[in-house]
Design a protein around this motif. Structure first.
Motif, PDB file in Angstrom:
ATOM      1  N   LYS A   8      -4.066  79.527  77.869  1.00 23.56           N
ATOM      2  CA  LYS A   8      -4.268  78.092  77.724  1.00 23.56           C
ATOM      3  C   LYS A   8      -5.168  77.787  76.531  1.00 23.56           C
ATOM      4  N   ALA A   9      -6.236  78.560  76.384  1.00 21.41           N
ATOM      5  CA  ALA A   9      -7.173  78.353  75.275  1.00 21.41           C
ATOM      6  C   ALA A   9      -6.507  78.677  73.944  1.00 21.41           C
ATOM      7  N   ARG A  10      -5.717  79.723  73.911  1.00 19.47           N
ATOM      8  CA  ARG A  10      -5.004  80.092  72.685  1.00 19.47           C
ATOM      9  C   ARG A  10      -4.048  78.981  72.258  1.00 19.47           C
ATOM     10  N   LYS A  11      -3.381  78.408  73.230  1.00 19.55           N
ATOM     11  CA  LYS A  11      -2.418  77.341  72.936  1.00 19.55           C
ATOM     12  C   LYS A  11      -3.121  76.123  72.348  1.00 19.55           C
ATOM     13  N   GLU A  12      -4.248  75.748  72.947  1.00 17.52           N
ATOM     14  CA  GLU A  12      -4.991  74.591  72.457  1.00 17.52           C
ATOM     15  C   GLU A  12      -5.567  74.853  71.065  1.00 17.52           C
ATOM     16  N   SER A  13      -6.140  76.033  70.860  1.00 19.02           N
ATOM     17  CA  SER A  13      -6.676  76.374  69.539  1.00 19.02           C
ATOM     18  C   SER A  13      -5.563  76.385  68.494  1.00 19.02           C
ATOM     19  N   GLY A  14      -4.415  76.926  68.874  1.00 23.00           N
ATOM     20  CA  GLY A  14      -3.285  76.975  67.955  1.00 23.00           C
ATOM     21  C   GLY A  14      -2.843  75.595  67.518  1.00 23.00           C
ATOM     22  N   CYS A  16      -6.269  79.262  57.517  1.00 27.05           N
ATOM     23  CA  CYS A  16      -5.537  78.625  58.616  1.00 27.05           C
ATOM     24  C   CYS A  16      -4.247  79.378  58.931  1.00 27.05           C
ATOM     25  N   GLU A  17      -3.538  79.831  57.901  1.00 28.21           N
ATOM     26  CA  GLU A  17      -2.298  80.567  58.113  1.00 28.21           C
ATOM     27  C   GLU A  17      -2.558  81.865  58.888  1.00 28.21           C
ATOM     28  N   LYS A  18      -3.612  82.558  58.499  1.00 26.23           N
ATOM     29  CA  LYS A  18      -3.954  83.812  59.175  1.00 26.23           C
ATOM     30  C   LYS A  18      -4.340  83.564  60.624  1.00 26.23           C
ATOM     31  N   ARG A  19      -5.109  82.519  60.853  1.00 28.15           N
ATOM     32  CA  ARG A  19      -5.551  82.218  62.211  1.00 28.15           C
ATOM     33  C   ARG A  19      -4.377  81.773  63.083  1.00 28.15           C
ATOM     34  N   LEU A  20      -3.460  81.013  62.521  1.00 25.42           N
ATOM     35  CA  LEU A  20      -2.271  80.606  63.270  1.00 25.42           C
ATOM     36  C   LEU A  20      -1.489  81.835  63.732  1.00 25.42           C
ATOM     37  N   ASN A  54      -0.644  83.245  67.522  1.00 21.73           N
ATOM     38  CA  ASN A  54       0.794  83.220  67.816  1.00 21.73           C
ATOM     39  C   ASN A  54       1.339  81.791  67.843  1.00 21.73           C
ATOM     40  N   THR A  55       0.921  81.008  66.848  1.00 26.61           N
ATOM     41  CA  THR A  55       1.342  79.609  66.729  1.00 26.61           C
ATOM     42  C   THR A  55       2.035  79.406  65.391  1.00 26.61           C
ATOM     43  N   LYS A  56       3.144  78.721  65.413  1.00 26.96           N
ATOM     44  CA  LYS A  56       3.887  78.466  64.185  1.00 26.96           C
ATOM     45  C   LYS A  56       3.337  77.235  63.468  1.00 26.96           C
ATOM     46  N   PRO A  57       3.423  77.202  62.115  1.00 30.79           N
ATOM     47  CA  PRO A  57       3.032  76.008  61.363  1.00 30.79           C
ATOM     48  C   PRO A  57       3.928  74.838  61.752  1.00 30.79           C
ATOM     49  N   SER A  58       3.517  73.643  61.455  1.00 31.68           N
ATOM     50  CA  SER A  58       4.293  72.458  61.796  1.00 31.68           C
ATOM     51  C   SER A  58       5.605  72.408  61.013  1.00 31.68           C
ATOM     52  N   ILE A  59       6.675  72.002  61.686  1.00 34.54           N
ATOM     53  CA  ILE A  59       7.958  71.840  61.007  1.00 34.54           C
ATOM     54  C   ILE A  59       7.943  70.614  60.103  1.00 34.54           C
ATOM     55  N   LEU A  60       6.901  69.791  60.229  1.00 37.36           N
ATOM     56  CA  LEU A  60       6.790  68.571  59.421  1.00 37.36           C
ATOM     57  C   LEU A  60       6.058  68.799  58.101  1.00 37.36           C
ATOM     58  N   ASN A  61       5.625  70.014  57.849  1.00 36.90           N
ATOM     59  CA  ASN A  61       4.863  70.298  56.625  1.00 36.90           C
ATOM     60  C   ASN A  61       5.570  69.856  55.338  1.00 36.90           C
ATOM     61  N   PRO A  62       6.871  70.119  55.178  1.00 35.34           N
ATOM     62  CA  PRO A  62       7.542  69.676  53.939  1.00 35.34           C
ATOM     63  C   PRO A  62       7.480  68.170  53.739  1.00 35.34           C
ATOM     64  N   PHE A  63       7.654  67.413  54.827  1.00 33.39           N
ATOM     65  CA  PHE A  63       7.591  65.959  54.733  1.00 33.39           C
ATOM     66  C   PHE A  63       6.203  65.500  54.297  1.00 33.39           C
TER      67      PHE A  63
END
Length: 211
Positions: free
Chosen positions: A44-50, A97-101, A105-114
């Motif tokens: 749960k904590a990992r998910k929130e931090s991610g 941030c990329e390394k921490r993500l 085990n969290t993917k970057p936002s799919i909205l980044n290009p926009f």
């Protein structure tokens, strides 16, 4: 130094955008909090931090695009150099941030290009205005980023000391960017502009938290 044509500049910025969005940035700087362990973080904590780190990762994507847009359209050589230096600093944050993500085990936002495209266009427009307004825009952007970082630092799970260390160092660096922009002559922005910036920032933070 070589004078690049408009086409050259377009392809340079397109390449920068691709590298930024694909995670192919040079981020060799040592990551803050690297000695902290995640053994106490439950799922749960990992998910929130991610989710919180994903928001800040997108924020760094936006900062990179904004500075590059301002640099491209600015007519002042000193301001272009300042924007280049700031963009380089944000590259370091982007790497953290990329390394921490990845660790969470969290993917970057799919909205980044926009958001990259939107921020780059905003940077082009702002950079083409007066130097005082452009620098003032940078200072106000950093103020709002610092406010978001402070909120996220307090919202992180208590056991996630590594993410907290990263965001705290980012906040210190953003404060330095803000102070530098003001020292270079950045003007106070109109209240309406600040409100609009805050609303757009809220859209980014609310959406990228989830996707």
């Amino acid at each position: 130094m070589r004078n690049f044509s408009l086409a050259d500049k377009f392809f340079i910025e397109f390449d920068e955008a691709i590298n930024t969005l694909s995670g192919k940035v040079n981020h060799r700087a040592e990551t803050p909090g690297k000695d902290f362990q995640d053994d106490k973080l439950d799922q749960k904590a990992r998910k929130e931090s991610g989710r919180l780190l994903r928001v800040n990762h997108c924020g760094e994507i936006c900062a990179q695009a904004l500075y590059r847009g301002q640099r491209l359209s600015s007519k002042n050589e000193k301001n272009r150099e300042f924007m280049e230096e700031a963009a380089s600093e944000e590259t370091k944050h982007l790497g953290w941030c990329e390394k921490r993500l990845s660790e969470l085990n969290t993917k970057p936002s799919i909205l980044n290009p926009f958001f990259y495209a939107t921020s780059f266009f905003a940077g082009l427009v702002v950079g083409a205005t007066t130097d005082k307004y452009s620098l003032g825009f940078t200072a106000e952007t950093e103020r709002q980023v610092m406010a978001h970082l402070s909120k996220h630092i307090s919202s992180l799970p208590s056991d996630d000391k590594k993410s907290k260390a990263i965001l705290e160092q980012m906040r210190l660096d953003e404060e330095s960017h803000k102070d530098s922009a003001i020292e270079r002559g950045g003007a106070e922005l109109p209240r309406g502009t600040k409100i609009l910036m805050a609303l757009l920032s809220k859209v980014m933070t609310k959406t990228t938290y989830w996707v």
